[in-house]
Design a protein around this motif. Structure first.
Motif, PDB file in Angstrom:
ATOM      1  N   TYR A  44       0.861  -1.180   0.000  1.00  8.08           N
ATOM      2  CA  TYR A  44       0.000   0.000   0.000  1.00  8.08           C
ATOM      3  C   TYR A  44       0.900   1.233   0.000  1.00  8.08           C
ATOM      4  O   TYR A  44       1.802   1.352   0.833  1.00  8.08           O
ATOM      5  N   GLU A  45       0.679   2.138  -0.935  1.00  3.71           N
ATOM      6  CA  GLU A  45       1.605   3.246  -1.184  1.00  3.71           C
ATOM      7  C   GLU A  45       0.896   4.585  -1.104  1.00  3.71           C
ATOM      8  O   GLU A  45      -0.069   4.815  -1.832  1.00  3.71           O
ATOM      9  N   TRP A  46       1.401   5.477  -0.241  1.00  2.65           N
ATOM     10  CA  TRP A  46       0.898   6.845  -0.226  1.00  2.65           C
ATOM     11  C   TRP A  46       1.403   7.550  -1.482  1.00  2.65           C
ATOM     12  O   TRP A  46       2.590   7.424  -1.834  1.00  2.65           O
ATOM     13  N   ILE A  47       0.533   8.304  -2.156  1.00  4.76           N
ATOM     14  CA  ILE A  47       0.989   8.986  -3.350  1.00  4.76           C
ATOM     15  C   ILE A  47       0.769  10.491  -3.320  1.00  4.76           C
ATOM     16  O   ILE A  47       1.492  11.228  -4.007  1.00  4.76           O
ATOM     17  N   GLN A  96      -8.132   8.474   1.474  1.00  5.25           N
ATOM     18  CA  GLN A  96      -8.031   8.132   2.885  1.00  5.25           C
ATOM     19  C   GLN A  96      -8.028   9.386   3.739  1.00  5.25           C
ATOM     20  O   GLN A  96      -7.339  10.361   3.432  1.00  5.25           O
ATOM     21  N   LYS A  97      -8.760   9.325   4.818  1.00  5.67           N
ATOM     22  CA  LYS A  97      -8.773  10.376   5.838  1.00  5.67           C
ATOM     23  C   LYS A  97      -7.894   9.889   6.976  1.00  5.67           C
ATOM     24  O   LYS A  97      -8.164   8.859   7.578  1.00  5.67           O
ATOM     25  N   GLY A  98      -6.834  10.617   7.237  1.00  2.13           N
ATOM     26  CA  GLY A  98      -5.957  10.259   8.340  1.00  2.13           C
ATOM     27  C   GLY A  98      -4.962   9.182   7.973  1.00  2.13           C
ATOM     28  O   GLY A  98      -4.934   8.660   6.856  1.00  2.13           O
ATOM     29  N   PHE A  99      -4.118   8.856   9.001  1.00 10.99           N
ATOM     30  CA  PHE A  99      -3.097   7.824   8.848  1.00 10.99           C
ATOM     31  C   PHE A  99      -3.193   6.848  10.006  1.00 10.99           C
ATOM     32  O   PHE A  99      -3.511   7.216  11.117  1.00 10.99           O
ATOM     33  N   GLY A 100      -2.865   5.606   9.753  1.00  8.64           N
ATOM     34  CA  GLY A 100      -2.747   4.619  10.818  1.00  8.64           C
ATOM     35  C   GLY A 100      -4.050   4.392  11.567  1.00  8.64           C
ATOM     36  O   GLY A 100      -5.136   4.404  10.981  1.00  8.64           O
ATOM     37  N   ARG A 105     -10.657   4.699   4.873  1.00 13.44           N
ATOM     38  CA  ARG A 105     -10.487   4.758   3.440  1.00 13.44           C
ATOM     39  C   ARG A 105     -11.717   4.191   2.751  1.00 13.44           C
ATOM     40  O   ARG A 105     -12.511   3.476   3.362  1.00 13.44           O
ATOM     41  N   GLY A 106     -11.844   4.500   1.472  1.00 17.61           N
ATOM     42  CA  GLY A 106     -12.964   3.984   0.706  1.00 17.61           C
ATOM     43  C   GLY A 106     -12.662   2.601   0.147  1.00 17.61           C
ATOM     44  O   GLY A 106     -11.586   2.056   0.381  1.00 17.61           O
TER      45      GLY A 106
END
Length: 115
Positions: A44-47, A96-100, A105-106
Motif C-alpha cells: 500500500y503506497e501513499w501517493i 483516505q482520511k488520516g493515517f494509521g 479509506r474507501g
C-alpha cells in the motif's frame, strides 16, 4: 464516515484519467486528505495529500509531475488527475482520511494501464 471513489478504468499508456472521492459523515473541510494506491503484489503506497483548503499539496516521487491532487470542499469531493500514465500506475486507488489507527479509506477504484 464514508468515502467512495469513482472514475477508474482502462487507459492506454500515456493517457489520462481523473478519479474522484466523495466524502460524507464528517467535516470534510477540516481534514487533510490523502490518495493511496496498491498495485498487484505490492505494498500500500501513499501517493499524494492536500491541505484542508486545497493548498500544501505533497506527492510521492513516483507520481510527482504527472499527478495532481485537488479538492472541492463545497462538494465534499477529492480528486486525483493522472496524466502520462504508465503500466506501473496500474493499481487500486484509495482516498483516505488520516493515517494509521483511526484512519478511514474507501473501497477504492481500479485503474488499469494497458495497451
Amino acid at each position: 464516515v464514508q468515502l467512495v471513489e469513482s472514475g477508474g478504468g482502462l487507459v492506454q499508456p500515456g493517457g489520462s484519467l481523473r478519479v474522484s472521492c466523495v466524502a460524507s459523515g464528517f467535516a470534510f473541510d477540516n481534514y487533510r486528505m490523502n490518495w493511496f494506491r496498491q498495485a498487484p503484489g505490492k505494498e500500500y503506497e501513499w501517493i499524494a495529500d492536500i491541505g484542508r483548503s486545497g493548498g500544501g499539496t505533497q506527492y510521492a516521487d513516483s507520481v510527482r509531475g504527472r499527478f495532481t491532487i485537488s479538492r472541492d470542499n463545497a462538494k465534499n469531493t477529492l480528486y486525483l488527475q493522472m496524466n502520462n500514465l504508465n503500466v506501473e500506475d496500474t493499481a487500486w486507488y484509495f482516498c483516505q482520511k488520516g493515517f494509521g489507527i483511526g484512519s478511514t479509506r474507501g473501497p477504492g477504484t481500479q485503474v488499469v494501464v494497458s495497451a
